[in-house]
Design an enzyme around this catalytic site. Sequence first.
Site, PDB file in Angstrom:
ATOM      1  N   LYS A  24      -1.567  -6.641  -3.905  1.00 46.65           N
ATOM      2  CA  LYS A  24      -1.093  -7.541  -2.568  1.00 46.65           C
ATOM      3  C   LYS A  24      -1.015  -9.256  -2.688  1.00 46.65           C
ATOM      4  O   LYS A  24      -0.209  -9.945  -1.721  1.00 46.65           O
ATOM      5  CB  LYS A  24      -1.279  -6.915  -1.524  1.00 46.65           C
ATOM      6  N   ARG A  99      -6.096  -1.792   7.808  1.00 43.69           N
ATOM      7  CA  ARG A  99      -6.841  -0.509   7.404  1.00 43.69           C
ATOM      8  C   ARG A  99      -7.410   0.763   7.023  1.00 43.69           C
ATOM      9  O   ARG A  99      -7.620   1.382   6.769  1.00 43.69           O
ATOM     10  CB  ARG A  99      -8.013  -1.341   6.089  1.00 43.69           C
ATOM     11  N   ARG A 138      -9.243  -9.432 -13.170  1.00 44.01           N
ATOM     12  CA  ARG A 138      -8.847 -10.833 -12.199  1.00 44.01           C
ATOM     13  C   ARG A 138      -9.723 -12.249 -11.966  1.00 44.01           C
ATOM     14  O   ARG A 138     -11.025 -11.848 -12.524  1.00 44.01           O
ATOM     15  CB  ARG A 138      -8.660 -10.327 -10.229  1.00 44.01           C
ATOM     16  N   ARG A 171     -14.400 -12.794  -8.737  1.00 44.45           N
ATOM     17  CA  ARG A 171     -15.294 -11.861  -7.473  1.00 44.45           C
ATOM     18  C   ARG A 171     -15.962 -10.715  -7.526  1.00 44.45           C
ATOM     19  O   ARG A 171     -16.468  -9.886  -8.041  1.00 44.45           O
ATOM     20  CB  ARG A 171     -14.115 -11.151  -6.418  1.00 44.45           C
ATOM     21  N   ARG A 182     -14.431   0.760  -3.285  1.00 44.66           N
ATOM     22  CA  ARG A 182     -13.592   0.377  -2.650  1.00 44.66           C
ATOM     23  C   ARG A 182     -12.692   1.084  -2.807  1.00 44.66           C
ATOM     24  O   ARG A 182     -11.668   1.803  -2.471  1.00 44.66           O
ATOM     25  CB  ARG A 182     -13.305  -1.087  -3.635  1.00 44.66           C
TER      26      ARG A 182
HETATM   27  P1  AP5 Z   1      -3.946  -8.951  -6.588  1.00 46.59           P
HETATM   28  O1  AP5 Z   1      -3.318  -9.342  -5.814  1.00 46.59           O
HETATM   29  O2  AP5 Z   1      -4.907 -10.094  -6.579  1.00 46.59           O
HETATM   30  O3  AP5 Z   1      -4.499  -8.232  -5.882  1.00 46.59           O
HETATM   31  P2  AP5 Z   1      -4.343  -7.122  -4.123  1.00 46.59           P
HETATM   32  O4  AP5 Z   1      -3.830  -6.016  -3.751  1.00 46.59           O
HETATM   33  O5  AP5 Z   1      -3.982  -8.296  -3.270  1.00 46.59           O
HETATM   34  O6  AP5 Z   1      -6.293  -6.651  -4.576  1.00 46.59           O
HETATM   35  P3  AP5 Z   1      -7.673  -6.606  -3.972  1.00 46.59           P
HETATM   36  O7  AP5 Z   1      -8.740  -6.381  -4.733  1.00 46.59           O
HETATM   37  O8  AP5 Z   1      -7.937  -8.352  -3.240  1.00 46.59           O
HETATM   38  O9  AP5 Z   1      -7.355  -5.824  -2.632  1.00 46.59           O
HETATM   39  P4  AP5 Z   1      -8.425  -5.622  -1.826  1.00 46.59           P
HETATM   40  O10 AP5 Z   1      -7.700  -4.458  -0.430  1.00 46.59           O
HETATM   41  O11 AP5 Z   1      -9.297  -4.383  -2.560  1.00 46.59           O
HETATM   42  O12 AP5 Z   1      -9.169  -6.901  -1.414  1.00 46.59           O
HETATM   43  P5  AP5 Z   1      -9.666  -7.870   0.344  1.00 46.59           P
HETATM   44  O13 AP5 Z   1      -9.840  -9.277  -0.488  1.00 46.59           O
HETATM   45  O14 AP5 Z   1      -8.280  -7.306   1.071  1.00 46.59           O
HETATM   46  O15 AP5 Z   1      -3.985  -8.848  -8.191  1.00 46.59           O
HETATM   47  C1  AP5 Z   1      -5.200  -7.588  -9.034  1.00 46.59           C
HETATM   48  C2  AP5 Z   1      -4.494  -8.237 -10.609  1.00 46.59           C
HETATM   49  O16 AP5 Z   1      -3.660  -8.316 -11.094  1.00 46.59           O
HETATM   50  C3  AP5 Z   1      -4.819  -9.942 -10.124  1.00 46.59           C
HETATM   51  O17 AP5 Z   1      -5.852 -10.349 -11.665  1.00 46.59           O
HETATM   52  C4  AP5 Z   1      -3.487  -9.916 -10.586  1.00 46.59           C
HETATM   53  O18 AP5 Z   1      -3.006 -11.373 -11.563  1.00 46.59           O
HETATM   54  C5  AP5 Z   1      -2.834  -8.462 -11.430  1.00 46.59           C
HETATM   55  N1  AP5 Z   1      -1.651  -8.800 -11.019  1.00 46.59           N
HETATM   56  C6  AP5 Z   1      -0.999  -8.703 -10.074  1.00 46.59           C
HETATM   57  N2  AP5 Z   1       0.030  -8.549  -9.461  1.00 46.59           N
HETATM   58  C7  AP5 Z   1       0.930  -8.165 -10.954  1.00 46.59           C
HETATM   59  C8  AP5 Z   1       1.893  -6.935 -11.415  1.00 46.59           C
HETATM   60  N3  AP5 Z   1       2.840  -7.155 -11.220  1.00 46.59           N
HETATM   61  N4  AP5 Z   1       1.599  -7.220 -13.397  1.00 46.59           N
HETATM   62  C9  AP5 Z   1       0.642  -7.422 -13.730  1.00 46.59           C
HETATM   63  N5  AP5 Z   1      -0.755  -8.137 -13.462  1.00 46.59           N
HETATM   64  C10 AP5 Z   1      -0.439  -7.774 -11.728  1.00 46.59           C
HETATM   65  O19 AP5 Z   1     -10.677  -6.982   0.933  1.00 46.59           O
HETATM   66  C11 AP5 Z   1     -12.096  -6.833  -0.041  1.00 46.59           C
HETATM   67  C12 AP5 Z   1     -13.237  -6.629   0.734  1.00 46.59           C
HETATM   68  O20 AP5 Z   1     -13.692  -7.036   2.312  1.00 46.59           O
HETATM   69  C13 AP5 Z   1     -12.998  -5.008   1.472  1.00 46.59           C
HETATM   70  O21 AP5 Z   1     -13.553  -4.017   0.724  1.00 46.59           O
HETATM   71  C14 AP5 Z   1     -13.685  -4.999   2.396  1.00 46.59           C
HETATM   72  O22 AP5 Z   1     -15.370  -4.685   2.466  1.00 46.59           O
HETATM   73  C15 AP5 Z   1     -13.290  -6.390   3.337  1.00 46.59           C
HETATM   74  N6  AP5 Z   1     -11.991  -6.759   4.272  1.00 46.59           N
HETATM   75  C16 AP5 Z   1     -10.884  -6.984   3.646  1.00 46.59           C
HETATM   76  N7  AP5 Z   1      -9.972  -6.651   5.175  1.00 46.59           N
HETATM   77  C17 AP5 Z   1     -10.625  -5.860   5.575  1.00 46.59           C
HETATM   78  C18 AP5 Z   1     -10.397  -4.696   7.039  1.00 46.59           C
HETATM   79  N8  AP5 Z   1      -9.045  -4.848   7.837  1.00 46.59           N
HETATM   80  N9  AP5 Z   1     -11.169  -4.318   7.423  1.00 46.59           N
HETATM   81  C19 AP5 Z   1     -12.351  -3.935   7.184  1.00 46.59           C
HETATM   82  N10 AP5 Z   1     -12.666  -4.687   5.949  1.00 46.59           N
HETATM   83  C20 AP5 Z   1     -12.334  -5.523   5.175  1.00 46.59           C
END
Ligand code: AP5
Length: 226
Positions: A24, A99, A138, A171, A182
């Site tokens: 994402k 979420r 990552r 991270r 997660r």
């Molecule tokens: P990447 O693009 O980084 O993946 P992502 O889907 O963004 O993954 P996240 O782990 O960041 O999502 P998340 O929802 O768990 O974390 P968030 O920061 O929102 O890609 C992943 C890897 O794959 C990278 O290495 C990339 O290079 C590779 N890649 C990408 N596309 C590829 C492809 N097509 N082919 C090959 N490789 C590829 O949330 C973190 C924490 O914050 C949560 O756990 C929670 O505690 C809190 N939080 C955030 N938002 C909320 C909310 N709305 N409500 C409550 N808590 C929240």
Amino acid sequence: MPDVRPNEKLDRAVIFLGPPGAGKGTQAKELARKFSAPHLSTGDMLREHVAAGTSLGQRAQPIMVRGELVPDSIVLRMVADRIDRPDCSHGFVFDGFPRTVAQAQWLGELLKQHGFKPPLVVHFVIDSALILRRITGRRICRVGGEIYNLYERPPKVEGRCDKDGGELDQRPDDREEIVKTRLAAYEKQTAPLAAYYRRLGRLRDVDASKSVDEVAKRVVHIVREA
Ligand code: AP5
């Protein structure tokens, strides 16, 4: 990344929905760059608060490290403040928000109040076997936030960002034991959102197991067709 016409605007909220590690953030950065729209990642906003040591960051940090969702009382205020800023007037890309169904209902009302069309939801569909590899591989640039993957998208120089030479970090919640929590949080609290938005006719599926370029093309196609 496919070409986007000059001055093309999103004109709405585009929501990227999908499990941790689905890609994402990678795609949201690209789409936002191409459409000159803000990329609103609630995860990045929370991590900025943690890094700055704000009181919000101090409350969120232990929850994030456990891999659980941060309470709405923290997240909704942060999102409302961000949408109020003038750069959001032509639409924006949400990454990691909403979420829960409660967050989605709240967002629906907020978008109406701001005069936006209903949101478009891009649903990242991916096999769970791929997720762990993407997350544990990552690495993120400390300076500009560029996202790499040791297995799939490695930097040219080990440990350094191709764009600005910044140091690459892992991270704290990308450790394998935290990833399980997660993913469980996603299945229980976030996955039901797909059905919610599908019922509203707002959901578009993307096969997120494809290459970054292939996913990007499909996302732009979806945005243009909406
Ligand atoms: P990447 O693009 O980084 O993946 P992502 O889907 O963004 O993954 P996240 O782990 O960041 O999502 P998340 O929802 O768990 O974390 P968030 O920061 O929102 O890609 C992943 C890897 O794959 C990278 O290495 C990339 O290079 C590779 N890649 C990408 N596309 C590829 C492809 N097509 N082919 C090959 N490789 C590829 O949330 C973190 C924490 O914050 C949560 O756990 C929670 O505690 C809190 N939080 C955030 N938002 C909320 C909310 N709305 N409500 C409550 N808590 C929240």
